[in-house]
Design an enzyme around this catalytic site. Structure first.
Site, short mmCIF file in Angstrom:
data_model
loop_
_atom_site.label_atom_id
_atom_site.label_comp_id
_atom_site.label_asym_id
_atom_site.label_seq_id
_atom_site.Cartn_x
_atom_site.Cartn_y
_atom_site.Cartn_z
N GLU A 33 3.73 -1.46 -10.83
CA GLU A 33 2.38 -0.72 -11.29
C GLU A 33 3.09 1.06 -11.03
O GLU A 33 3.36 1.37 -10.10
CB GLU A 33 1.46 -0.89 -10.30
CG GLU A 33 0.18 -0.11 -10.80
CD GLU A 33 -1.11 -0.20 -9.92
OE1 GLU A 33 -0.80 -1.31 -8.81
OE2 GLU A 33 -2.10 0.64 -10.09
N ARG A 257 7.58 -10.60 1.13
CA ARG A 257 7.80 -9.00 1.21
C ARG A 257 8.86 -8.43 1.88
O ARG A 257 9.14 -9.25 3.20
CB ARG A 257 6.50 -8.24 1.58
CG ARG A 257 5.99 -7.45 0.61
CD ARG A 257 4.45 -6.97 1.03
NE ARG A 257 3.91 -7.03 -0.29
CZ ARG A 257 3.85 -5.87 -1.05
NH1 ARG A 257 4.56 -4.86 -0.69
NH2 ARG A 257 3.30 -5.77 -2.29
N LYS A 267 3.42 2.39 -1.53
CA LYS A 267 3.28 3.63 -2.48
C LYS A 267 2.32 4.40 -1.94
O LYS A 267 2.42 5.76 -1.92
CB LYS A 267 3.41 3.05 -3.68
CG LYS A 267 4.62 2.69 -4.61
CD LYS A 267 4.31 2.32 -5.78
CE LYS A 267 3.96 0.99 -5.97
NZ LYS A 267 3.85 0.26 -7.38
#
Ligand code: ATP
Ligand code: MG
Length: 553
Positions: A33, A257, A267
């Site tokens: 994203e 992850r 982020k």
């Protein structure tokens, strides 16, 4: 560089799929994203997705998951492309979920026509209250049984901008009592009158993640859609939508992850550090972003080696930052040019040296037989590190001390004859004699000394600035502590030495080159350098300084 390792679970699945003819070509995608810069966790996902299609026949797309107009920016798109390329990967197609807005809209109409989606008028609060809990079923919305015609009409009007933000949503009609909460009539579209970085003001309805991601995979005929474990509960919806829309059956696979300690890999949190000026920007060398690591002096090879080494797991875990540092240290040891730089100078006068100067040779890298050598001027006055001299040394001190001998790297053996002090008793310089027959490479003195020091000739030294970095956070997992994660920032993560003294060859320092400042660590030129002043960033020390701290206790 890496030793043979066994197949990870995705490689096993793919080998099976290729063997039994399910696929001839493997298609993966990396789907960021564009709401921030990529970090070391993303590097894992990049290496995994691109690595699979390097190993097996197929290709990887770079797909920007840009369905959230408010947080996304072109700056982020550009940085992401730069970072993927820097890591050494090439995508087949550059795609954007926003490329598919028209198709996704058609898909929504198809679900409405199949009576599998409806326009709902209840507020977000009411919707949350009616969702139920994992142990209690939810309640049907009073708008759930609208006719296909009415749903179509309302949805078209949503798209045409007739309604303000938030008053209506499009929801899938699945089951409000489903044991998977995500299957309780999830929202597919919401109204948001916002400017999008690519589609401008064309749309005022935007698809939700679940109604964009799998559909984009399907449009691109992605065979193996790899995401992180938090999407496990989404897989059921992913499959349901593909089945009901009767589109290409992509499959979702999840892996753990990867997070590293003493930093944050999110982020959103990194953005706070940038906005609140705790760091100088996304590429501050202390940041765990790919651009930060690059500026810090990490090589793409070392980041890829790190991702390969930590591998692919099915359970979330924290990786020690020491592994990353180990990988870069190992690579830099092989490629870095050796140079001498004195950080905290102590002047040495070689009293019996009568020549004006002499040019000595020193090899660039003992690990690289083709690395060549460079010229270093030697003269009567040199600098050594202040802490390489002790007036009253402890036992087994092999550096310089009154009456003691040391070798100057690539030069001569010197002996400390006299310590000179100012009126306040501070040592201002040290007088030594040198042994002319002890020149490195042609030493006939027969003298053996234990210590070798780095040095620079006072007259020839080049001044430079050095930035030393330490961990950004004081604790292993700042997000796991009480209060705000930013309270755990390490106040000493940056130390600047405004003036250090480098051997003159450093005047030719260039950005892609990596340097080992002998006995100091690995360094890289920073882009803040100019003709008047060179600035170097410390990438990593020669040894793991923290492991030593821990042992000391
Ligand atoms: P963040 O919370 O940092 O924004 P994200 O998962 O929201 O991370 P995306 O841009 O959606 O970021 O991620 C792109 C891809 O990278 C996704 O497939 C995601 O699962 C993967 N990814 C993100 N963070 C990690 C991580 N720490 N380890 C491994 N893969 C990750
Ligand atoms: Mg995300």
């Amino acid at each position: 560089m890496s030793e043979e390792r066994s197949l990870n679970f995705l490689e096993e699945i793919i080998e099976e799929d290729l063997k039994n003819g399910k696929y001839k070509t493997i298609v993966t995608r990396f789907p960021p994203e564009p709401n921030g810069y990529l970090h070391i966790g993303h590097a894992s996902s990049i290496c995994l997705n691109f690595g699979l299609t390097q190993k097996y026949p197929g290709y990887t797309n770079l797909r920007f998951d840009d369905t959230n107009p408010v947080t996304e920016e072109t700056e982020y798109v550009d940085s992401i492309k730069e970072d993927v390329k820097w890591l050494g990967f090439e995508w087949k197609h550059e795609r954007y979920a926003s490329d598919y807005f028209e198709t996704l809209y058609e898909f929504a109409l198809k679900l409405i026509d199949k009576n599998l989606a409806y326009v709902d008028d209840i507020s977000a609060e009411e919707m949350a209250a009616m969702k139920g809990t994992p142990t209690e079923p939810g309640k049907d919305s009073p708008f759930r049984n609208r006719s296909v015609e009415e749903n179509r009409d309302l949805f078209v009007r949503m798209k045409n901008g007739e309604f303000p933000d938030g008053v209506r949503t499009l929801r899938a009609k699945i089951d409000m009592a489903h044991i998977n909460m995500l299957m309780r009539d999830p929202i597919l579209y919401r109204i948001k009158h916002a400017h999008h970085h690519r589609t401008g003001d064309k749309w005022c309805i935007y698809p939700m993640y679940d109604f964009a991601h799998g559909q984009s995979d399907s449009i691109e005929e992605i065979t193996h859609s790899i995401c992180t474990l938090e999407f496990v509960p989404h897989r059921e919806l992913y499959d349901w939508l593909i089945e009901k829309l009767e589109i290409y059956p992509s499959h979702q696979y999840e892996f753990a992850r990867r997070n590293i300690n003493y930093t944050v890999t999110s982020k959103r949190k990194l953005l706070q550090l940038v906005n609140e000026k705790h760091v100088t920007g996304w590429d501050d060398p202390r940041m765990p972003t790919i651009s930060g690591l690059r500026r810090r002096g990490y090589t793409p090879e070392s980041v890829r080696e790190f991702c390969d080494r930590i591998g692919v797991a099915k359970r979330d875990n924290m990786v020690d930052v020491g592994v990353l540092e180990f990988c870069v240290r190992e690579h830099l040891n092989r490629i870095a040019l050796r140079r001498m730089v004195v950080f905290d100078p102590l002047k040495i006068v070689i009293t019996n040296y009568t020549k004006d100067e002499e040019i000595l040779l020193s090899e660039n890298n003992p690990e690289d037989e083709n690395g060549g050598s460079r010229e270093i001027p030697f003269s009567k006055e040199i600098y050594i590190e202040r802490d390489d001299f002790m007036e009253v040394p402890p036992k087994k001190y092999f550096r310089l001390a009154p009456g003691q001998l040391v070798r100057l790297k690539s030069a001569y053996i010197i002996k400390c004859e006299e310590v000179v002090k100012d009126a306040a008793g501070n040592i201002t310089e040290v007088h030594c004699s040198y042994i002319p027959e002890s020149k490195s490479g042609e030493d006939t003195s027969g003298i053996h000394v234990k210590g070798t020091l780095h040095w620079v000739s006072v007259r020839h030294a080049v001044k430079a600035t050095v930035r030393l970095y330490d961990r950004l956070f004081r604790v292993e997992d700042p997000t796991d502590e009480a209060g705000d994660f930013k309270e755990y920032l390490n106040p000493d993560s940056l130390q600047v030495l405004p003036v250090v003294y480098a051997e003159p060859s450093m005047k030719q320092a260039v950005l892609p080159e990596r340097y080992q400042f002998i006995r100091k660590g690995y360094f890289v030129l920073d882009r803040d350098s100019d003709n008047d002043n060179l600035v170097f960033n410390k990438t990593v020390g020669l040894k793991d300084a923290w492991a030593k701290e821990v042992k000391k206790g």
